[in-house]
Write a protein that holds these residues in place. Structure first.
Motif, PDB file in Angstrom:
ATOM      1  N   GLY A 148       0.800  -1.216   0.000  1.00  0.00           N
ATOM      2  CA  GLY A 148       0.000   0.000   0.000  1.00  0.00           C
ATOM      3  C   GLY A 148       0.831   1.265   0.000  1.00  0.00           C
ATOM      4  N   ALA A 149       0.164   2.356   0.391  1.00  0.00           N
ATOM      5  CA  ALA A 149       0.825   3.662   0.394  1.00  0.00           C
ATOM      6  C   ALA A 149       2.098   3.589   1.232  1.00  0.00           C
ATOM      7  N   PRO A 196      -9.260   3.726   3.658  1.00  0.00           N
ATOM      8  CA  PRO A 196      -8.667   3.540   2.331  1.00  0.00           C
ATOM      9  C   PRO A 196      -8.939   4.803   1.518  1.00  0.00           C
TER      10      PRO A 196
HETATM   11  N1  CAA Z   1       4.914   2.014   3.935  1.00  0.00           N
HETATM   12  C1  CAA Z   1       6.177   2.219   4.309  1.00  0.00           C
HETATM   13  N2  CAA Z   1       6.969   1.279   4.836  1.00  0.00           N
HETATM   14  C2  CAA Z   1       6.414   0.070   5.014  1.00  0.00           C
HETATM   15  C3  CAA Z   1       5.090  -0.214   4.657  1.00  0.00           C
HETATM   16  C4  CAA Z   1       4.324   0.825   4.080  1.00  0.00           C
HETATM   17  N3  CAA Z   1       3.071   0.626   3.695  1.00  0.00           N
HETATM   18  N4  CAA Z   1       4.826  -1.508   4.966  1.00  0.00           N
HETATM   19  C5  CAA Z   1       5.963  -2.020   5.471  1.00  0.00           C
HETATM   20  N5  CAA Z   1       6.922  -1.066   5.511  1.00  0.00           N
HETATM   21  C6  CAA Z   1       8.306  -1.224   5.940  1.00  0.00           C
HETATM   22  C7  CAA Z   1       8.411  -1.535   7.416  1.00  0.00           C
HETATM   23  O1  CAA Z   1       8.445  -0.352   8.180  1.00  0.00           O
HETATM   24  C8  CAA Z   1       9.712  -2.304   7.481  1.00  0.00           C
HETATM   25  O2  CAA Z   1      10.742  -1.343   7.423  1.00  0.00           O
HETATM   26  P1  CAA Z   1      12.109  -1.600   8.233  1.00  0.00           P
HETATM   27  O3  CAA Z   1      12.663  -2.874   7.707  1.00  0.00           O
HETATM   28  O4  CAA Z   1      12.912  -0.388   7.934  1.00  0.00           O
HETATM   29  O5  CAA Z   1      11.705  -1.697   9.668  1.00  0.00           O
HETATM   30  C9  CAA Z   1       9.745  -3.065   6.163  1.00  0.00           C
HETATM   31  O6  CAA Z   1       8.825  -2.376   5.300  1.00  0.00           O
HETATM   32  C10 CAA Z   1       9.299  -4.503   6.270  1.00  0.00           C
HETATM   33  O7  CAA Z   1       8.033  -4.526   6.946  1.00  0.00           O
HETATM   34  P2  CAA Z   1       7.734  -5.562   8.117  1.00  0.00           P
HETATM   35  O8  CAA Z   1       8.887  -5.641   9.039  1.00  0.00           O
HETATM   36  O9  CAA Z   1       6.410  -5.197   8.688  1.00  0.00           O
HETATM   37  O10 CAA Z   1       7.648  -6.916   7.269  1.00  0.00           O
HETATM   38  P3  CAA Z   1       6.662  -8.126   7.395  1.00  0.00           P
HETATM   39  O11 CAA Z   1       7.053  -9.047   6.330  1.00  0.00           O
HETATM   40  O12 CAA Z   1       6.580  -8.593   8.808  1.00  0.00           O
HETATM   41  O13 CAA Z   1       5.189  -7.550   7.065  1.00  0.00           O
HETATM   42  C11 CAA Z   1       3.522  -6.340   5.859  1.00  0.00           C
HETATM   43  C12 CAA Z   1       4.884  -7.049   5.808  1.00  0.00           C
HETATM   44  C13 CAA Z   1       2.412  -7.341   6.197  1.00  0.00           C
HETATM   45  C14 CAA Z   1       3.267  -5.714   4.530  1.00  0.00           C
HETATM   46  C15 CAA Z   1       3.538  -5.264   6.984  1.00  0.00           C
HETATM   47  O14 CAA Z   1       4.692  -4.486   6.813  1.00  0.00           O
HETATM   48  C16 CAA Z   1       2.366  -4.333   6.987  1.00  0.00           C
HETATM   49  O15 CAA Z   1       1.318  -4.653   7.526  1.00  0.00           O
HETATM   50  N6  CAA Z   1       2.543  -3.116   6.401  1.00  0.00           N
HETATM   51  C17 CAA Z   1       1.570  -2.064   6.469  1.00  0.00           C
HETATM   52  C18 CAA Z   1       0.455  -2.289   5.507  1.00  0.00           C
HETATM   53  C19 CAA Z   1      -0.503  -1.132   5.566  1.00  0.00           C
HETATM   54  O16 CAA Z   1      -0.922  -0.689   6.605  1.00  0.00           O
HETATM   55  N7  CAA Z   1      -0.889  -0.639   4.382  1.00  0.00           N
HETATM   56  C20 CAA Z   1      -1.789   0.451   4.267  1.00  0.00           C
HETATM   57  C21 CAA Z   1      -0.995   1.674   4.014  1.00  0.00           C
HETATM   58  S1  CAA Z   1      -2.039   3.089   4.055  1.00  0.00           S
HETATM   59  C22 CAA Z   1      -2.699   3.145   2.505  1.00  0.00           C
HETATM   60  O17 CAA Z   1      -2.425   2.330   1.671  1.00  0.00           O
HETATM   61  C23 CAA Z   1      -3.604   4.308   2.333  1.00  0.00           C
HETATM   62  C24 CAA Z   1      -4.266   4.391   1.050  1.00  0.00           C
HETATM   63  O18 CAA Z   1      -5.436   4.095   0.955  1.00  0.00           O
HETATM   64  C25 CAA Z   1      -3.578   4.886  -0.113  1.00  0.00           C
END
Ligand code: CAA
Length: 672
Positions: free
Chosen positions: A59-60, A129
């Motif tokens: 995502g974002a 979202p």
């Molecule tokens: N943005 C920026 N950085 C992110 C990210 C995101 N969406 N998702 C993950 N990262 C980063 C983490 O901070 C981490 O960085 P570091 O290694 O520097 O600490 C790295 O990516 C790896 O992430 P995880 O350690 O969490 O890895 P994982 O394999 O355990 O999990 C994941 C992966 C399930 C994708 C988890 O990272 C997660 O849940 N991410 C967030 C997802 C989220 O909330 N998405 C919605 C974003 S808001 C949006 O999209 C708004 C919209 O409508 C446009």
């Protein structure tokens, strides 16, 4: 960021932005350009959008929030995808979350790998979202199913997504994904936004009424409902405008800032700043647990559930049997709720070896002591462990207060010793304070941090001091809570300030749950304070159906006239004339004092960073997540205000109380 490859008339656009294909500015721009070019290019007949690596997209880019977002904005990129006259097919190669799933929703068809998960977790970041998710998802799955995903934030399996109409086709093998996606190349472009929504505004209200738990304390879920109602009642463009307005309001709000802080804080906590990069972790193939009580059993379950064999040692057969039976009944209760299969229960139980033979832990790579909280007992256990544990085994104590260095000193290998402080119930609460002793070896620390994460815990490093991070911060809170009651407050008033703040329970409710008798000297004739008086009367808390409150057979709490009379008696004995206590005073003396203790903990280097303290309280004690944790909340409240509040009440605090210099140092601007 974006790779494109054309095979015949099919152009494949691959999102390639490790580690999670976050949709940062460069990726958005690349995607927009690739779509525009493909739309114009007569040699392209259909477009597939897929992701590289394990994820489709997370995502974002959350780190971009709070700053002005560079163009193009994601909703505009997705509008261009939806409007493309050529069929656009999402080939969902792995988990698609938030904006990542919204990309797929804007495509005309969705083909997904069976192992992927699809979700809109924005609500967990205090937003909704914001790229059409609230408008397009209801058009594919209906109002109720959409709200379930959007308001819970929990992902669904691809099988569920297929059944609900979210995806069109499921593929078992990654190698077949693009071919299956290409199967839609001759289908017509099919904009999601032009579909009708099944369900109406009343269905959205009904969902909210049926799920109050999802809404408590948080502002975003209500906005999610409003946005989905707009989807049900307005054309796409107007619904998109409602979504945009709500998104911008939420993203600028305090709750979203706090929840984003919590997201990054949790990930930062896993990092130990001063560990050499090349630290090689030890192999942990079997875990030993000393003690089959509630704590030992709960700890064991973490490893069993993750597929790690556990040897659980007790001194008497009855306690051992009871411990193993408790583990089984916990698993069976989870299975009864449909969250585990019988096979999974049996698989976990098959990994458990209960034994009365202390020496059996000799085959374990990590041994966790979970016996009675008493230094002499712990020292004795570690002396014995030293004699039987294999060389290189990690020896951990689940102590919640005691000096890990003193425990380590009872062994010939203090470098292999550390604390692993689990929180009760240990199979549920995610926090583990990993207590680093003065001599703990770097690879021991690195191994335990990684193992904690592997079994689904949130490990946070703490230094050695009485109570480490979490319980040490409880001390000023509990002391002041008791003093406030002596001065004129009631336990109910103090607790209500905490529950209104969002804590799951107040200081006295917590004492009753944990046991009023914890730390009691057990001499019924020695009554130095109110707690001693309660203990002497057998009011030990929920377990005796009486503590600061009375409890009925269902553990329902009510005010205790006995306690009210005891408090009166005590005030008289101490010559205290009760006064009216304001809620502000309760906040200053029980919450500001916690921030102060946190600042001291930081100054002393007991915690690596301020956000680690937040993680401890969020995951160990249920501190309300929408405030970001005690230190983030304290910063928002303003250190100057906290210092002023603490100074105002200093003369009512114990002599040992002091204000942390850190709170007086210039405070950086709050995070936007
Ligand atoms: N943005 C920026 N950085 C992110 C990210 C995101 N969406 N998702 C993950 N990262 C980063 C983490 O901070 C981490 O960085 P570091 O290694 O520097 O600490 C790295 O990516 C790896 O992430 P995880 O350690 O969490 O890895 P994982 O394999 O355990 O999990 C994941 C992966 C399930 C994708 C988890 O990272 C997660 O849940 N991410 C967030 C997802 C989220 O909330 N998405 C919605 C974003 S808001 C949006 O999209 C708004 C919209 O409508 C446009």
């Amino acid at each position: 960021m974006i790779r494109t490859e054309q095979t015949g008339p099919i152009l494949t656009i691959t999102l390639d932005n490790p580690p999670v294909n976050a949709l940062g500015a460069a990726l958005r721009s690349g995607l927009a350009k690739a779509i525009a070019r493909a739309a114009d290019d007569i040699s392209v007949g259909a477009i597939i959008v897929t992701g590289s690596g394990k994820l489709f997209s997370a995502g974002a880019d959350i780190s971009e929030f709070g700053k002005p977002l560079a163009d193009p904005q994601l909703p505009d990129v997705l509008a261009a995808i939806e409007a493309c006259p050529k069929p656009v097919i999402a080939a969902i190669n792995g988990t698609a979350l938030g904006g990542g799933l919204e990309v797929a929703l804007a495509c005309h068809y969705r083909v997904a790998l069976a192992s992927a998960k699809l979700g809109l977790p924005e609500v967990k970041l205090g937003i909704l979202p914001g790229a059409g998710g609230t408008q397009r998802l209801p058009r594919l799955v209906g109002v109720e199913a959409a709200l379930k995903m959007i308001v819970s934030g929990d992902p669904v399996s691809v099988a569920k997504a297929l059944a609900s109409g979210l995806v069109d086709k499921v593929v078992e093998n990654a190698a077949d994904l693009l071919t299956a996606a290409a199967g839609f190349a001759d289908s017509p472009a099919r904009p999601t936004g032009e579909r009708a929504v099944s369900g109406d505004a009343a269905a959205a209200d009904a969902f909210a009424a049926a799920n109050p738990r999802l809404f408590k304390g948080f502002t975003a879920p209500t906005a999610c409902v409003e946005a989905v109602k707009a989807a049900a009642t307005l054309p796409l463009t107007e619904g998109m405008a409602v979504e945009r307005r709500l998104f911008l309001e939420l993203v600028a709000g305090d709750q979203s800032k706090a929840l984003r802080h919590a997201f990054f804080a949790e990930r930062a906590a896993a990092k130990v700043d001063d560990l050499p990069k090349d630290t090689v972790k030890r192999d942990i193939a079997r875990v030993g647990i000393i003690g089959a009580g509630t704590m030992g059993g709960g700890i064991a379950m973490n490893f069993l559930s993750a597929g790690l064999p556990v040897t659980m040692v007790e001194t008497n057969a009855e306690a051992l049997e009871r411990g193993a039976a408790l583990i089984r009944s916990n698993y069976e209760a989870t299975a009864a709720k449909g969250r585990l299969t019988t096979d999974q229960v049996e698989a976990a139980m098959a990994l458990l070896t209960p034994t009365l033979e202390f020496g059996a832990v000799g085959e374990c790579d990590l041994v966790i002591e979970a016996v009675y909280e008493n230094m002499d007992v712990k020292k004795q256990v570690f002396g014995r462990l030293d004699a039987v544990a294999k060389p290189g085994a990690i020896l951990a104590s689940n102590t919640s207060y005691l000096d890990v260095d003193a425990i380590a000193a009872c062994t010939s290998r203090p470098e292999d010793v550390l604390g692993m402080h689990f929180f009760s119930p240990a199979n549920v609460m995610k926090l583990v304070e990993v207590v680093r002793g003065a001599k703990t070896a770097p690879d021991v620390l690195a191994t335990v941090m990684a193992l904690g994460q592997k079994v689904g815990k949130v490990p946070v490093v703490a230094g050695v001091c009485y109570g480490f991070i979490g319980n040490r911060m409880l001390i000023p809170r509990q002391d002041n809570a008791l003093a406030l009651v002596m001065e004129g407050a009631s336990p109910e008033q103090v607790d209500k300030v905490h529950t209104d703040f969002g804590m799951p329970m107040g200081p006295f409710q917590m004492t009753d749950l944990a046991g009023v008798d914890i730390g009691w000297h057990r001499d019924e004739t020695r009554i130095d304070n109110l707690k001693d008086a309660l203990c002497a009367q057998g009011r030990w808390g929920q377990k005796t159906k009486a503590g600061f409150y009375d409890y009925d057979a269902n553990r329902k709490r009510s005010t205790s006239p006995v306690v009210a009379a005891l408090i009166e008696e005590f005030r008289e004995r101490e010559g205290i004339t009760p006064r009216a206590i304001s809620d502000e005073e309760i906040v200053a003396r029980t919450l500001y004092t916690m921030v102060n203790e946190g600042a001291l903990i930081l100054e002393e280097g007991i915690a690596q960073r301020s956000s680690d303290i937040d993680v401890v309280w969020l995951y160990g004690y249920g501190w309300p997540r929408w405030t970001g944790g005690p230190m983030f909340w304290g910063e928002r409240e303003g250190f100057a205000k906290i210092v002023a509040g603490l100074e105002h009440y200093t003369d009512r605090m114990p002599e040992s109380f002091s204000i942390a210099p850190l709170l007086r140092s210039p405070q950086p601007e709050p995070v936007a």
